[in-house]
Design a protein around this motif. Structure first.
Motif, PDB file in Angstrom:
ATOM      1  N   PHE A  77       0.808  -1.226   0.000  1.00 55.45           N
ATOM      2  CA  PHE A  77       0.000   0.000   0.000  1.00 55.45           C
ATOM      3  C   PHE A  77       0.842   1.278   0.000  1.00 55.45           C
ATOM      4  N   MET A  78       2.148   1.149  -0.308  1.00 50.18           N
ATOM      5  CA  MET A  78       3.024   2.323  -0.420  1.00 50.18           C
ATOM      6  C   MET A  78       3.721   2.282  -1.785  1.00 50.18           C
ATOM      7  N   PRO A  79       2.989   2.547  -2.871  1.00 48.85           N
ATOM      8  CA  PRO A  79       3.585   2.478  -4.210  1.00 48.85           C
ATOM      9  C   PRO A  79       4.767   3.427  -4.336  1.00 48.85           C
ATOM     10  N   GLY A  80       5.814   2.948  -4.997  1.00 43.16           N
ATOM     11  CA  GLY A  80       7.020   3.756  -5.181  1.00 43.16           C
ATOM     12  C   GLY A  80       8.056   3.552  -4.097  1.00 43.16           C
ATOM     13  N   PHE A  81       7.660   2.992  -2.967  1.00 44.81           N
ATOM     14  CA  PHE A  81       8.598   2.753  -1.868  1.00 44.81           C
ATOM     15  C   PHE A  81       9.198   1.353  -1.959  1.00 44.81           C
ATOM     16  N   LYS A  82      10.436   1.248  -1.523  1.00 44.55           N
ATOM     17  CA  LYS A  82      11.104  -0.037  -1.317  1.00 44.55           C
ATOM     18  C   LYS A  82      11.556  -0.101   0.143  1.00 44.55           C
ATOM     19  N   TRP A  83      11.528  -1.309   0.697  1.00 44.60           N
ATOM     20  CA  TRP A  83      12.082  -1.465   2.038  1.00 44.60           C
ATOM     21  C   TRP A  83      13.493  -2.021   1.933  1.00 44.60           C
ATOM     22  N   PHE A  84      14.343  -1.578   2.848  1.00 43.64           N
ATOM     23  CA  PHE A  84      15.728  -2.039   2.915  1.00 43.64           C
ATOM     24  C   PHE A  84      15.994  -2.567   4.320  1.00 43.64           C
ATOM     25  N   HIS A  85      16.605  -3.743   4.392  1.00 42.16           N
ATOM     26  CA  HIS A  85      16.948  -4.329   5.682  1.00 42.16           C
ATOM     27  C   HIS A  85      18.124  -3.553   6.265  1.00 42.16           C
ATOM     28  N   THR A  86      17.894  -2.900   7.388  1.00 45.03           N
ATOM     29  CA  THR A  86      18.915  -2.060   8.023  1.00 45.03           C
ATOM     30  C   THR A  86      19.099  -2.502   9.476  1.00 45.03           C
ATOM     31  N   PRO A  87      19.683  -3.679   9.688  1.00 42.75           N
ATOM     32  CA  PRO A  87      19.805  -4.230  11.040  1.00 42.75           C
ATOM     33  C   PRO A  87      20.860  -3.510  11.866  1.00 42.75           C
ATOM     34  N   GLY A  88      20.968  -3.922  13.109  1.00 37.75           N
ATOM     35  CA  GLY A  88      21.929  -3.347  14.047  1.00 37.75           C
ATOM     36  C   GLY A  88      21.212  -2.884  15.290  1.00 37.75           C
ATOM     37  N   HIS A  89      20.271  -1.957  15.094  1.00 42.57           N
ATOM     38  CA  HIS A  89      19.459  -1.501  16.227  1.00 42.57           C
ATOM     39  C   HIS A  89      18.537  -2.615  16.689  1.00 42.57           C
ATOM     40  N   SER A  90      18.034  -3.384  15.740  1.00 45.94           N
ATOM     41  CA  SER A  90      17.308  -4.626  16.022  1.00 45.94           C
ATOM     42  C   SER A  90      17.548  -5.552  14.836  1.00 45.94           C
ATOM     43  N   PRO A  91      17.353  -6.858  15.003  1.00 39.51           N
ATOM     44  CA  PRO A  91      17.697  -7.794  13.924  1.00 39.51           C
ATOM     45  C   PRO A  91      16.911  -7.582  12.637  1.00 39.51           C
ATOM     46  N   GLY A  92      15.637  -7.206  12.762  1.00 38.26           N
ATOM     47  CA  GLY A  92      14.788  -7.058  11.586  1.00 38.26           C
ATOM     48  C   GLY A  92      14.412  -5.622  11.278  1.00 38.26           C
ATOM     49  N   HIS A  93      15.235  -4.691  11.681  1.00 47.60           N
ATOM     50  CA  HIS A  93      14.944  -3.288  11.409  1.00 47.60           C
ATOM     51  C   HIS A  93      14.928  -3.033   9.905  1.00 47.60           C
ATOM     52  N   VAL A  94      13.965  -2.241   9.436  1.00 51.08           N
ATOM     53  CA  VAL A  94      13.913  -1.844   8.026  1.00 51.08           C
ATOM     54  C   VAL A  94      13.770  -0.330   7.913  1.00 51.08           C
ATOM     55  N   SER A  95      14.215   0.188   6.778  1.00 48.58           N
ATOM     56  CA  SER A  95      14.007   1.583   6.411  1.00 48.58           C
ATOM     57  C   SER A  95      13.284   1.602   5.069  1.00 48.58           C
ATOM     58  N   LEU A  96      12.523   2.654   4.819  1.00 51.22           N
ATOM     59  CA  LEU A  96      11.680   2.753   3.628  1.00 51.22           C
ATOM     60  C   LEU A  96      12.153   3.918   2.769  1.00 51.22           C
ATOM     61  N   PHE A  97      12.296   3.685   1.450  1.00 53.70           N
ATOM     62  CA  PHE A  97      12.856   4.713   0.580  1.00 53.70           C
ATOM     63  C   PHE A  97      12.043   4.823  -0.703  1.00 53.70           C
ATOM     64  N   ARG A  98      11.770   6.072  -1.097  1.00 52.37           N
ATOM     65  CA  ARG A  98      11.084   6.354  -2.357  1.00 52.37           C
ATOM     66  C   ARG A  98      12.053   7.106  -3.265  1.00 52.37           C
ATOM     67  N   LYS A  99      12.534   6.430  -4.272  1.00 52.44           N
ATOM     68  CA  LYS A  99      13.570   6.994  -5.141  1.00 52.44           C
ATOM     69  C   LYS A  99      13.087   8.235  -5.881  1.00 52.44           C
ATOM     70  N   GLU A 100      11.826   8.254  -6.242  1.00 51.19           N
ATOM     71  CA  GLU A 100      11.244   9.341  -7.046  1.00 51.19           C
ATOM     72  C   GLU A 100      11.532  10.721  -6.457  1.00 51.19           C
TER      73      GLU A 100
END
Length: 283
Positions: free
Chosen positions: A164-187
């Motif tokens: 439900f977030m068109p244009g966004f990709k999630w990236f696995h960004t661990p360290g703070h927690s094992p399954g932490h993710v960040s969301l990025f919209r290249k546009e």
């Protein structure tokens, strides 16, 4: 009442706040950030539509406020299509039970975060000894017991898309927690970073209260893997974001963001990584 959903038995209101608490900022026409005590939640979607999501779920006892800001922005009795979690720490899932019960919407998280969201595994106790200020010392009171969302929580899609977030990709960004993710919209270069990095020194009570803007690594007292945390910051820098909304602190934009993120990458061990602490000493 959905009895399949429960908080851990250490769930409680945490009496910390900042001058930013209760302030909402429209970052872009379809991105709204709201500060609840010391943490940010995001609403992504255009006002006046039914097509929006909530990213993260605030502090304990904040459900009424989150429902209020959703209805102010999107209309009475409106609800998001889903709740996307950057991770499952208490200040990012503090209202999740009440929100899921009211809205009956799916929750999405990284597979490695699901044990903490399905009652299977508790987070490690916060490191109250870590180098830092008063918030680090207070962190022993923070809830770490697993919450249980039952079958309401789902894996984020393997292809990197965000439901439900068109244009966004999630990236696995661990360290703070094992399954932490960040969301990025290249546009438009919009990054929702969660706690992979933040824009306030989260360990220091004065800076948390005043929201003095200063790029920092993830909050130290709950970060369990500093090698992964450094990798994650490098990954996010490589995306070349133009706007970053972080879990704590004010948004950063344009050249200030780029120069600060480059600085954090090049001097991660000085700026972000503590010189001592149980998670540091174990590496």
């Amino acid at each position: 009442m959905d009895n399949s959903i429960s908080y851990g038995d250490d769930y409680k209101y945490i009496p910390t706040t900042s001058v930013g608490s209760g302030v909402g900022l429209e970052i872009l026409p379809d991105v709204f950030c709201y500060t609840i005590q010391i943490v940010n939640v995001c609403l992504v979607g255009k006002p006046g539509t039914d097509d929006f999501v909530l990213v993260d779920a605030g502090m304990p006892r904040s459900a009424d406020k989150i429902i209020e800001i959703v209805e102010e922005r999107f209309g009475e009795n409106k609800k998001p299509r889903a709740i996307i979690l950057t991770h499952g720490h208490f200040d990012h899932v503090g209202a999740i039970k009440e929100l899921v019960e009211k809205w009956n919407v799916p929750v999405y998280a990284h597979p490695l975060e699901l044990p903490f969201l399905t009652g299977a595994q508790d987070y490690p106790d916060p490191d109250t000894s870590v180098e830092g200020g008063m918030v680090s010392k207070m962190s022993g009171m923070f809830p770490v017991k697993a919450i249980d969302l039952g079958d309401h929580v789902h894996f984020l899609p393997e292809d990197g898309s965000v439901p439900f977030m068109p244009g966004f990709k999630w990236f696995h960004t661990p360290g703070h927690s094992p399954g932490h993710v960040s969301l990025f919209r290249k546009e438009d270069g919009l990054l929702i970073a969660g706690d992979a990095f933040v824009t306030v020194k989260q360990e220091y009570l004065y800076k948390v209260f005043t929201q003095e803007q200063e790029i920092s690594g993830p909050p130290r007292y709950l970060t369990t893997n500093w090698e992964d945390a450094e990798y994650s910051v490098k990954l996010l820098d490589s995306l070349k974001p133009d706007i970053a909304v972080t879990g704590h602190g004010l948004p950063m934009r344009d050249e200030i963001l780029k120069s600060n993120l480059h600085l954090l990458v090049s001097e991660f061990k000085r700026i972000a990584k503590p010189s001592h602490g149980k998670f540091v000493d174990n590496e």
